[in-house]
Design a protein around this motif. Structure first.
Motif, PDB file in Angstrom:
ATOM      1  N   ALA A  15       0.837  -1.202   0.000  1.00  0.00           N
ATOM      2  CA  ALA A  15       0.000   0.000   0.000  1.00  0.00           C
ATOM      3  C   ALA A  15       0.872   1.251   0.000  1.00  0.00           C
ATOM      4  N   PHE A  16       0.345   2.280  -0.624  1.00  0.00           N
ATOM      5  CA  PHE A  16       1.016   3.588  -0.753  1.00  0.00           C
ATOM      6  C   PHE A  16       0.134   4.650  -0.130  1.00  0.00           C
ATOM      7  N   MET A  17       0.754   5.572   0.606  1.00  0.00           N
ATOM      8  CA  MET A  17       0.029   6.734   1.094  1.00  0.00           C
ATOM      9  C   MET A  17       0.853   7.980   0.872  1.00  0.00           C
ATOM     10  N   GLY A  18       0.310   8.913   0.091  1.00  0.00           N
ATOM     11  CA  GLY A  18       0.991  10.177  -0.124  1.00  0.00           C
ATOM     12  C   GLY A  18       0.395  11.256   0.747  1.00  0.00           C
ATOM     13  N   ARG A  19       0.806  12.480   0.500  1.00  0.00           N
ATOM     14  CA  ARG A  19       0.321  13.604   1.287  1.00  0.00           C
ATOM     15  C   ARG A  19      -0.775  14.364   0.571  1.00  0.00           C
ATOM     16  N   VAL A  20      -1.008  14.018  -0.678  1.00  0.00           N
ATOM     17  CA  VAL A  20      -2.043  14.692  -1.450  1.00  0.00           C
ATOM     18  C   VAL A  20      -3.313  13.871  -1.384  1.00  0.00           C
ATOM     19  N   GLY A  21      -4.429  14.495  -0.989  1.00  0.00           N
ATOM     20  CA  GLY A  21      -5.703  13.793  -1.054  1.00  0.00           C
ATOM     21  C   GLY A  21      -6.150  13.122   0.218  1.00  0.00           C
ATOM     22  N   GLY A  22      -5.944  13.775   1.358  1.00  0.00           N
ATOM     23  CA  GLY A  22      -6.606  13.319   2.580  1.00  0.00           C
ATOM     24  C   GLY A  22      -6.136  12.016   3.160  1.00  0.00           C
ATOM     25  N   ASN A  23      -4.846  11.729   3.099  1.00  0.00           N
ATOM     26  CA  ASN A  23      -4.328  10.552   3.797  1.00  0.00           C
ATOM     27  C   ASN A  23      -4.899   9.267   3.210  1.00  0.00           C
ATOM     28  N   ARG A  40      -9.067  10.570  14.353  1.00  0.00           N
ATOM     29  CA  ARG A  40      -9.753  11.573  13.547  1.00  0.00           C
ATOM     30  C   ARG A  40     -10.259  11.007  12.214  1.00  0.00           C
ATOM     31  N   TYR A  41      -9.420  10.200  11.556  1.00  0.00           N
ATOM     32  CA  TYR A  41      -9.738   9.737  10.222  1.00  0.00           C
ATOM     33  C   TYR A  41     -10.396   8.357  10.251  1.00  0.00           C
ATOM     34  N   MET A  42     -11.430   8.204   9.439  1.00  0.00           N
ATOM     35  CA  MET A  42     -12.071   6.907   9.266  1.00  0.00           C
ATOM     36  C   MET A  42     -12.336   6.679   7.788  1.00  0.00           C
ATOM     37  N   TYR A  43     -12.298   5.409   7.384  1.00  0.00           N
ATOM     38  CA  TYR A  43     -12.364   5.066   5.958  1.00  0.00           C
ATOM     39  C   TYR A  43     -13.270   3.852   5.762  1.00  0.00           C
ATOM     40  N   TRP A  44     -13.879   3.813   4.596  1.00  0.00           N
ATOM     41  CA  TRP A  44     -14.581   2.618   4.154  1.00  0.00           C
ATOM     42  C   TRP A  44     -13.959   2.134   2.845  1.00  0.00           C
ATOM     43  N   TYR A  45     -13.621   0.826   2.819  1.00  0.00           N
ATOM     44  CA  TYR A  45     -13.088   0.177   1.637  1.00  0.00           C
ATOM     45  C   TYR A  45     -13.985  -0.994   1.251  1.00  0.00           C
ATOM     46  N   ARG A  46     -13.887  -1.376  -0.007  1.00  0.00           N
ATOM     47  CA  ARG A  46     -14.442  -2.650  -0.418  1.00  0.00           C
ATOM     48  C   ARG A  46     -13.321  -3.503  -0.998  1.00  0.00           C
ATOM     49  N   SER A  71     -13.565   9.985   6.078  1.00  0.00           N
ATOM     50  CA  SER A  71     -13.950  11.117   6.925  1.00  0.00           C
ATOM     51  C   SER A  71     -12.719  11.641   7.646  1.00  0.00           C
ATOM     52  N   TYR A  72     -12.581  12.948   7.688  1.00  0.00           N
ATOM     53  CA  TYR A  72     -11.458  13.569   8.382  1.00  0.00           C
ATOM     54  C   TYR A  72     -11.916  14.354   9.595  1.00  0.00           C
ATOM     55  N   GLY A  73     -13.129  14.082  10.049  1.00  0.00           N
ATOM     56  CA  GLY A  73     -13.661  14.690  11.255  1.00  0.00           C
ATOM     57  C   GLY A  73     -15.165  14.549  11.267  1.00  0.00           C
ATOM     58  N   VAL A  74     -15.769  14.906  12.407  1.00  0.00           N
ATOM     59  CA  VAL A  74     -17.221  14.838  12.514  1.00  0.00           C
ATOM     60  C   VAL A  74     -17.856  15.713  11.441  1.00  0.00           C
ATOM     61  N   LYS A  75     -18.732  15.105  10.679  1.00  0.00           N
ATOM     62  CA  LYS A  75     -19.483  15.751   9.587  1.00  0.00           C
ATOM     63  C   LYS A  75     -18.607  16.159   8.409  1.00  0.00           C
ATOM     64  N   ASP A  76     -17.333  15.751   8.409  1.00  0.00           N
ATOM     65  CA  ASP A  76     -16.435  16.051   7.293  1.00  0.00           C
ATOM     66  C   ASP A  76     -16.114  14.768   6.551  1.00  0.00           C
ATOM     67  N   THR A  77     -16.621  14.655   5.327  1.00  0.00           N
ATOM     68  CA  THR A  77     -16.392  13.440   4.554  1.00  0.00           C
ATOM     69  C   THR A  77     -16.009  13.796   3.123  1.00  0.00           C
ATOM     70  N   ASP A  78     -15.421  12.810   2.429  1.00  0.00           N
ATOM     71  CA  ASP A  78     -15.052  13.028   1.035  1.00  0.00           C
ATOM     72  C   ASP A  78     -15.118  11.695   0.298  1.00  0.00           C
ATOM     73  N   LYS A  79     -15.186  11.798  -1.024  1.00  0.00           N
ATOM     74  CA  LYS A  79     -15.329  10.605  -1.851  1.00  0.00           C
ATOM     75  C   LYS A  79     -13.984   9.951  -2.102  1.00  0.00           C
ATOM     76  N   GLY A  80     -14.047   8.642  -2.286  1.00  0.00           N
ATOM     77  CA  GLY A  80     -12.888   7.888  -2.705  1.00  0.00           C
ATOM     78  C   GLY A  80     -13.022   7.443  -4.143  1.00  0.00           C
ATOM     79  N   GLU A  81     -12.283   6.415  -4.469  1.00  0.00           N
ATOM     80  CA  GLU A  81     -12.193   5.927  -5.853  1.00  0.00           C
ATOM     81  C   GLU A  81     -13.487   5.336  -6.389  1.00  0.00           C
ATOM     82  N   VAL A  82     -14.280   4.676  -5.526  1.00  0.00           N
ATOM     83  CA  VAL A  82     -15.469   3.949  -5.982  1.00  0.00           C
ATOM     84  C   VAL A  82     -16.682   4.355  -5.163  1.00  0.00           C
ATOM     85  N   SER A  83     -17.032   5.629  -5.175  1.00  0.00           N
ATOM     86  CA  SER A  83     -18.075   6.150  -4.296  1.00  0.00           C
ATOM     87  C   SER A  83     -19.496   6.051  -4.866  1.00  0.00           C
TER      88      SER A  83
END
Lengths: 115, 114
Positions: free
Chosen positions: A93-101, B30-36, B49-61
């Motif tokens: 696995a790779f983790m960079g600094r761009v794009g939220g960890n 602080r950070y939480m993630y969902w993967y498949r 998620s990078y905090g309460v009520k702060d979320t963002d999309k990943g590769e397969v959202s």
């Protein structure tokens, strides 16, 4: 997006022998982290080892060590004195600094240790 | 082991039904993630998620939504499940203190959509 490539879908090794799993990655970043995770049949993802790109010294954790070649973007895992309990799927696995960890995973290598 | 639980651990549902998966952590990360995880694809990020009520999309959202109303809980919702969403779903956590760049994973949820 970053890409992580594991070109060996399956490997096997005799118990007590040494095996090396390959991983290459593609990135334009200079500061990043690399990881190997193990997934046994229980399905639990277990951290094996991590490497910080700015550190030239290869990481080691007991029987597990890495060969990190930053210029070649290569990050291989060596398992010494293989044990039956090492039988598992291994993900690079790779983790960079761009794009939220975010982590980017390879497709995995299935390792079987033969008694 | 990091304190991460996922519920349910197994679920079988029918196409078109809504499904919610829960991830609960006791680490105050602080950070939480969902993967498949699917054969031949490794793990792919759905949302994070990078905090309460702060979320963002990943590769397969596409087809998934998330919510995080408390630090310890991160919910993944399939509004109308499809057979292509049959998979094993993993939650992960991470933080900026200690070993800030390592993700720790929950035990996974196997979801089957018939």
């Amino acid at each position: 997006a970053q890409t992580v490539t594991q070109s060996q879908p399956e490997m096997s090794v005799q118990e007590a022998e040494t095996v090396t799993l390959s991983c290459t990655y593609d990135t334009s970043e200079s500061n990043y982290y690399l990881f190997w995770y193990k997934q046994p049949p229980s399905r639990q993802m277990i951290l094996v080892i991590r490497q910080e790109a700015y550190k030239q010294q290869n990481a080691t954790e007991n029987r597990f060590s890495v060969n990190f070649q930053k210029a070649a973007k290569s990050f291989s895992l060596k398992i010494s004195d293989s044990q039956l309990g090492d039988t598992a799927m291994y993900f690079c696995a790779f983790m960079g600094r761009v794009g939220g960890n975010q982590f980017y995973f390879g497709t995995g290598t299935s390792l079987t240790v033969i008694p | 082991d990091a304190g991460i639980t996922q519920s349910p651990r197994h679920k079988v549902t029918e196409t078109g039904t809504p499904v919610t998966l829960r991830c609960h952590q006791t680490e105050n990360h602080r950070y939480m993630y969902w993967y498949r995880q699917d054969p031949g694809h490794g793990l792919r990020l759905i949302h994070y998620s990078y905090g309460v009520k702060d979320t963002d999309k990943g590769e397969v959202s596409d087809g998934y939504s998330v919510s995080r109303s408390k630090t310890e809980d991160f919910l993944l919702t399939l509004e109308s499940a499809t057979s292509s969403q049959t998979s094993v779903y993993f939650c992960a956590i991470s933080d900026w203190g200690g070993a800030p760049d390592t993700q720790y994973f929950g035990p996974g949820t196997r979801l089957t959509v018939l």
